[in-house]
Design a protein around this motif. Structure first.
Motif, PDB file in Angstrom:
ATOM      1  N   GLY A   1     -33.899 -36.770 -12.909  1.00  0.00           N
ATOM      2  CA  GLY A   1     -34.791 -36.497 -14.036  1.00  0.00           C
ATOM      3  C   GLY A   1     -34.969 -37.710 -14.936  1.00  0.00           C
TER       4      GLY A   1
ATOM      5  N   THR B   1     -39.430 -28.712 -10.627  1.00  0.00           N
ATOM      6  CA  THR B   1     -39.793 -27.290 -10.519  1.00  0.00           C
ATOM      7  C   THR B   1     -38.536 -26.410 -10.484  1.00  0.00           C
ATOM      8  OG1 THR B   1     -39.964 -27.620  -8.128  1.00  0.00           O
ATOM      9  CG2 THR B   1     -42.019 -27.670  -9.371  1.00  0.00           C
TER      10      THR B   1
ATOM     11  N   VAL C   1     -34.684 -27.245 -21.514  1.00  0.00           N
ATOM     12  CA  VAL C   1     -34.756 -28.438 -20.646  1.00  0.00           C
ATOM     13  C   VAL C   1     -36.126 -29.103 -20.786  1.00  0.00           C
ATOM     14  CG1 VAL C   1     -34.662 -29.258 -18.250  1.00  0.00           C
ATOM     15  CG2 VAL C   1     -32.991 -27.570 -19.055  1.00  0.00           C
TER      16      VAL C   1
ATOM     17  N   PRO D   1     -37.379 -30.403  -6.647  1.00  0.00           N
ATOM     18  CA  PRO D   1     -37.303 -28.951  -6.789  1.00  0.00           C
ATOM     19  C   PRO D   1     -35.933 -28.576  -7.348  1.00  0.00           C
ATOM     20  CG  PRO D   1     -36.904 -29.568  -4.512  1.00  0.00           C
ATOM     21  CD  PRO D   1     -37.199 -30.840  -5.261  1.00  0.00           C
ATOM     22  N   SER D   2     -35.740 -27.325  -7.647  1.00  0.00           N
ATOM     23  CA  SER D   2     -34.430 -26.864  -8.107  1.00  0.00           C
ATOM     24  C   SER D   2     -33.400 -27.065  -6.990  1.00  0.00           C
ATOM     25  CB  SER D   2     -34.499 -25.386  -8.479  1.00  0.00           C
ATOM     26  OG  SER D   2     -33.192 -24.888  -8.647  1.00  0.00           O
ATOM     27  N   GLU D   3     -32.214 -27.456  -7.371  1.00  0.00           N
ATOM     28  CA  GLU D   3     -31.116 -27.611  -6.390  1.00  0.00           C
ATOM     29  C   GLU D   3     -30.712 -26.259  -5.805  1.00  0.00           C
ATOM     30  OE1 GLU D   3     -31.466 -29.565  -9.066  1.00  0.00           O
ATOM     31  OE2 GLU D   3     -31.806 -31.284  -7.755  1.00  0.00           O
TER      32      GLU D   3
ATOM     33  N   TRP E   1     -36.364 -22.529  -9.633  1.00  0.00           N
ATOM     34  CA  TRP E   1     -35.948 -21.797  -8.437  1.00  0.00           C
ATOM     35  C   TRP E   1     -36.674 -20.474  -8.264  1.00  0.00           C
ATOM     36  CZ3 TRP E   1     -34.515 -17.149 -10.240  1.00  0.00           C
ATOM     37  CH2 TRP E   1     -34.104 -17.105 -11.577  1.00  0.00           C
TER      38      TRP E   1
ATOM     39  N   ALA F   1     -29.589 -33.497 -10.795  1.00  0.00           N
ATOM     40  CA  ALA F   1     -30.839 -33.264 -11.549  1.00  0.00           C
ATOM     41  C   ALA F   1     -30.986 -34.197 -12.756  1.00  0.00           C
ATOM     42  CB  ALA F   1     -30.939 -31.804 -11.980  1.00  0.00           C
TER      43      ALA F   1
ATOM     44  N   PHE G   1     -43.551 -30.399 -15.490  1.00  0.00           N
ATOM     45  CA  PHE G   1     -42.298 -29.636 -15.406  1.00  0.00           C
ATOM     46  C   PHE G   1     -42.563 -28.149 -15.532  1.00  0.00           C
ATOM     47  CE2 PHE G   1     -38.754 -27.599 -17.772  1.00  0.00           C
ATOM     48  CZ  PHE G   1     -37.701 -27.851 -16.915  1.00  0.00           C
ATOM     49  N   THR G   2     -41.848 -27.363 -14.749  1.00  0.00           N
ATOM     50  CA  THR G   2     -41.765 -25.921 -14.997  1.00  0.00           C
ATOM     51  C   THR G   2     -40.295 -25.558 -15.052  1.00  0.00           C
ATOM     52  OG1 THR G   2     -43.843 -25.459 -13.851  1.00  0.00           O
ATOM     53  CG2 THR G   2     -42.347 -23.611 -14.163  1.00  0.00           C
ATOM     54  N   GLY G   3     -39.887 -24.866 -16.098  1.00  0.00           N
ATOM     55  CA  GLY G   3     -38.486 -24.472 -16.232  1.00  0.00           C
ATOM     56  C   GLY G   3     -38.222 -23.929 -17.623  1.00  0.00           C
ATOM     57  N   SER G   4     -36.972 -24.028 -18.046  1.00  0.00           N
ATOM     58  CA  SER G   4     -36.598 -23.437 -19.324  1.00  0.00           C
ATOM     59  C   SER G   4     -37.132 -24.273 -20.499  1.00  0.00           C
ATOM     60  CB  SER G   4     -35.083 -23.330 -19.418  1.00  0.00           C
ATOM     61  OG  SER G   4     -34.514 -24.621 -19.371  1.00  0.00           O
TER      62      SER G   4
ATOM     63  N   TYR H   1     -36.153 -31.296 -23.822  1.00  0.00           N
ATOM     64  CA  TYR H   1     -35.299 -32.464 -23.591  1.00  0.00           C
ATOM     65  C   TYR H   1     -36.036 -33.496 -22.717  1.00  0.00           C
ATOM     66  CZ  TYR H   1     -31.270 -34.851 -21.441  1.00  0.00           C
ATOM     67  OH  TYR H   1     -30.392 -35.784 -20.960  1.00  0.00           O
TER      68      TYR H   1
HETATM   69  P1  ADP Z   1     -33.878 -22.282 -15.071  1.00  0.00           P
HETATM   70  O1  ADP Z   1     -33.291 -21.599 -16.239  1.00  0.00           O
HETATM   71  O2  ADP Z   1     -35.124 -21.672 -14.534  1.00  0.00           O
HETATM   72  O3  ADP Z   1     -32.890 -22.670 -14.015  1.00  0.00           O
HETATM   73  P2  ADP Z   1     -33.933 -25.023 -15.842  1.00  0.00           P
HETATM   74  O4  ADP Z   1     -34.808 -25.566 -16.886  1.00  0.00           O
HETATM   75  O5  ADP Z   1     -32.465 -25.109 -16.019  1.00  0.00           O
HETATM   76  O6  ADP Z   1     -34.465 -23.570 -15.671  1.00  0.00           O
HETATM   77  O7  ADP Z   1     -34.258 -25.675 -14.442  1.00  0.00           O
HETATM   78  C1  ADP Z   1     -35.568 -25.985 -14.040  1.00  0.00           C
HETATM   79  C2  ADP Z   1     -35.538 -27.296 -13.308  1.00  0.00           C
HETATM   80  O8  ADP Z   1     -35.072 -28.282 -14.219  1.00  0.00           O
HETATM   81  C3  ADP Z   1     -34.612 -27.340 -12.109  1.00  0.00           C
HETATM   82  O9  ADP Z   1     -35.215 -28.119 -11.080  1.00  0.00           O
HETATM   83  C4  ADP Z   1     -33.390 -28.056 -12.652  1.00  0.00           C
HETATM   84  O10 ADP Z   1     -32.676 -28.757 -11.652  1.00  0.00           O
HETATM   85  C5  ADP Z   1     -34.036 -29.027 -13.609  1.00  0.00           C
HETATM   86  N1  ADP Z   1     -33.151 -29.545 -14.650  1.00  0.00           N
HETATM   87  C6  ADP Z   1     -32.259 -28.870 -15.404  1.00  0.00           C
HETATM   88  N2  ADP Z   1     -31.639 -29.708 -16.256  1.00  0.00           N
HETATM   89  C7  ADP Z   1     -32.161 -30.952 -16.051  1.00  0.00           C
HETATM   90  C8  ADP Z   1     -31.953 -32.249 -16.610  1.00  0.00           C
HETATM   91  N3  ADP Z   1     -31.076 -32.451 -17.576  1.00  0.00           N
HETATM   92  N4  ADP Z   1     -32.686 -33.278 -16.139  1.00  0.00           N
HETATM   93  C9  ADP Z   1     -33.584 -33.092 -15.159  1.00  0.00           C
HETATM   94  N5  ADP Z   1     -33.828 -31.900 -14.591  1.00  0.00           N
HETATM   95  C10 ADP Z   1     -33.128 -30.832 -15.022  1.00  0.00           C
END
Ligand code: ADP
Length: 488
Positions: free
Chosen positions: A217, A157, A237, A184-186, A159, A213, A231-234, A240
């Motif tokens: 991951g 997830t 990522v 969760p996000s660091e 931040w 991460a 997953f929720t995020g960018s 990937y």
């Molecule tokens: P944001 O732009 O919202 O920070 P990210 O996609 O970078 O979005 O981050 C969302 C989540 O994905 C966070 O918990 C981050 O730690 C995790 N994350 C980012 N890169 C990786 C990776 N290579 N492997 C696993 N988790 C990742």
């Protein structure tokens, strides 16, 4: 307790710890500082965990799975109801660390705790409604469909909603009978640890770990015992991690970035349109994936709307969310701040005119003035990428067809908004917008009862609603042979 965080009756929520098998878990020694983005102060220091701890977490999920999935649904529902009650009871003590680590104004943090709690309650209720099917397949056969938990769930997830993104995944997973390990996000793990402390589930049912991460991951996406990854995020990522899931063909849910258009038609109510933009653009200081990123305004209303919006935005109180009444907090990191600056500078270079804002805000290093600019065009960076900050760019349009073409010209498809008082236009526009969610005459598209999710490159699957639990269930067909004759 950190001196800058007001009194908490549950100070352990600020000194949180990763939890595996119901116990705090230590790492190999390196640590991870958690910073308050409003002040730059270190509010907690955590062990930096990695692949080894992720493996332990998955093993404990595996050990707990059999007993959890075979409990009566009503029992799992009862445990989730107790979790909901504790989150509601500790609302203030959860909102304070959330603001401290994430930066959003305390009023918004309280709102997020309520929103997060609503998913726990909703899925506690849904746990008891996992109905199967019986199909009259043939005279001598019946087919039955059972819905069963997928198994072990890995979740990652972001931040920007440190509480709600967790409960939206973990509550349906637990309700369905799955066990889960969350990373969760660091940047914002304290809220996650605090929520896990209150969950009240048996050891191993819900683990939370954070640190390296990519290492964690890789385990969550590559471990053969993990059946489902969410997953929720960018978008980058998310793609990937989806690729990493391919080798074990996991079930995958993705909630990724948006590039939301908000269309203000000539027939819109100006006050409603301004309120819609404030709600959708400036929530969490512009740092949500459903934030309006491109505000398209029809020529006839443009100048009046721009003036009304700028006047309202200029009144925002910007500052540390823990101090006094603030409407806008800091950006999350220096990189996030820089992206906002770059987008504004690039827009000005391409001919945009700032009508309010545009400067660094003296509340602190990561604060930017809420900004409105006019004359935005598709040549600008902010048209193609999410700004993820407090910048509202206004684009002109003449016709409905032009607005729809502009709105849909993106690879993203999460949320879109339209403001109109014409019912025919409402239907035409809502149906033509190529997005998973459309808000009409409102800047809010999400609550626990409605499906949340995107199309195109904004994601796979839905969260919340009665559909949200389906993401954690497998269908099993049982074919039953029978003698169809009533015996004489
Ligand atoms: P944001 O732009 O919202 O920070 P990210 O996609 O970078 O979005 O981050 C969302 C989540 O994905 C966070 O918990 C981050 O730690 C995790 N994350 C980012 N890169 C990786 C990776 N290579 N492997 C696993 N988790 C990742």
């Amino acid at each position: 307790m950190t001196k800058s965080v007001p009194f908490m009756s549950r100070p352990e929520f600020l000194a949180g710890s990763p939890l595996v098998n119901g116990q705090p878990i230590a790492g190999p020694g390196a640590t991870l500082p958690i910073l308050n983005p409003a002040t730059g102060e270190t509010i907690a220091t955590l062990p930096l965990l990695g692949a080894r701890e992720a493996e332990l977490a998955i093993a404990s999920n595996g050990a707990a799975l059999g007993a959890w999935r075979t409990r009566a649904a009503a029992e799992r529902a009862g445990i989730l109801q107790s979790w909901h009650a504790l989150v509601a009871q500790n609302r203030e003590d959860l909102a304070l660390p959330l603001t401290a680590e994430q930066g959003k104004p305390l009023a918004e943090a309280r709102g997020e705790i309520d929103y997060a709690a609503s998913f726990i309650q909703w899925f506690a209720e849904e746990a008891r409604r996992v109905y199967g099917e019986i199909i009259p397949a043939a005279a001598d056969r019946r087919s039955m469909v059972l819905k069963q938990p997928v198994g072990i769930v890995g979740a990652i997830t972001p931040w920007n909603f440190p509480a709600a993104m967790i409960t939206r995944k973990v509550a349906p997973a637990l309700a369905a009978g799955c066990t889960a390990t969350l990373k969760p996000s660091e940047l914002t793990p304290l809220t996650a640890f605090a929520l896990a402390l209150e969950a009240g589930v048996p050891p191993g049912v819900f683990n939370v770990i954070a640190g390296d991460a990519p290492a964690i991951g890789s385990v969550l996406t590559g471990h053969p015992d993990v059946a489902k990854f969410t997953f929720t995020g960018s978008t980058a990522v998310g793609k990937y991690l989806t690729a990493q899931c391919a080798s074990t063909l996991k079930r995958v849910s993705m909630e990724l970035g948006g590039n939301a258009p908000l269309i203000v038609f000539d027939d819109a109510d100006i006050d409603q349109a301004v309120a819609g933009v404030i709600a959708s653009k400036f929530r969490n200081t512009g740092q949500t994936c459903v934030c309006a990123n491109r505000i398209l305004v029809q020529d006839g209303i443009h100048d009046r709307f721009a003036e009304a919006l700028a006047a309202r935005v200029a009144e925002f109180r910007v500052g540390n969310g823990l101090e006094g009444d603030t409407d806008q907090g800091p950006l999350i990191t220096p990189a996030a701040y820089q992206k906002v600056r770059d987008h504004v500078d690039d827009a000005v270079r391409h001919g945009a005119r700032i009508i309010t804002g545009d400067q660094h805000h003296d509340a602190g290093e990561l604060f930017h003035q809420p900004t409105v600019l006019v004359g935005a065009t598709e040549a600008m960076q902010l048209a193609g990428e999410e700004t993820f900050g407090p910048v509202a760019p206004l684009f002109h349009f003449k016709s409905e067809a032009e607005a729809l073409a502009l709105a849909n010209r993106t690879r993203s498809g999460l949320a879109a908004y339209a403001l109109t008082s014409d019912m025919d236009r409402f239907w035409r526009v809502a149906e033509a917008l190529e997005f998973g969610m459309v808000g009409v005459n409102t800047g809010i598209v999400s609550n626990e009862t409605a499906p949340f999710g995107g199309i195109k490159e904004s994601g796979l699957g839905r969260e919340g609603s009665r559909h949200g639990i389906a993401e954690f269930l497998e269908l099993k067909t049982i074919s039953l042979g029978l003698s169809g004759q009533v015996q004489a």
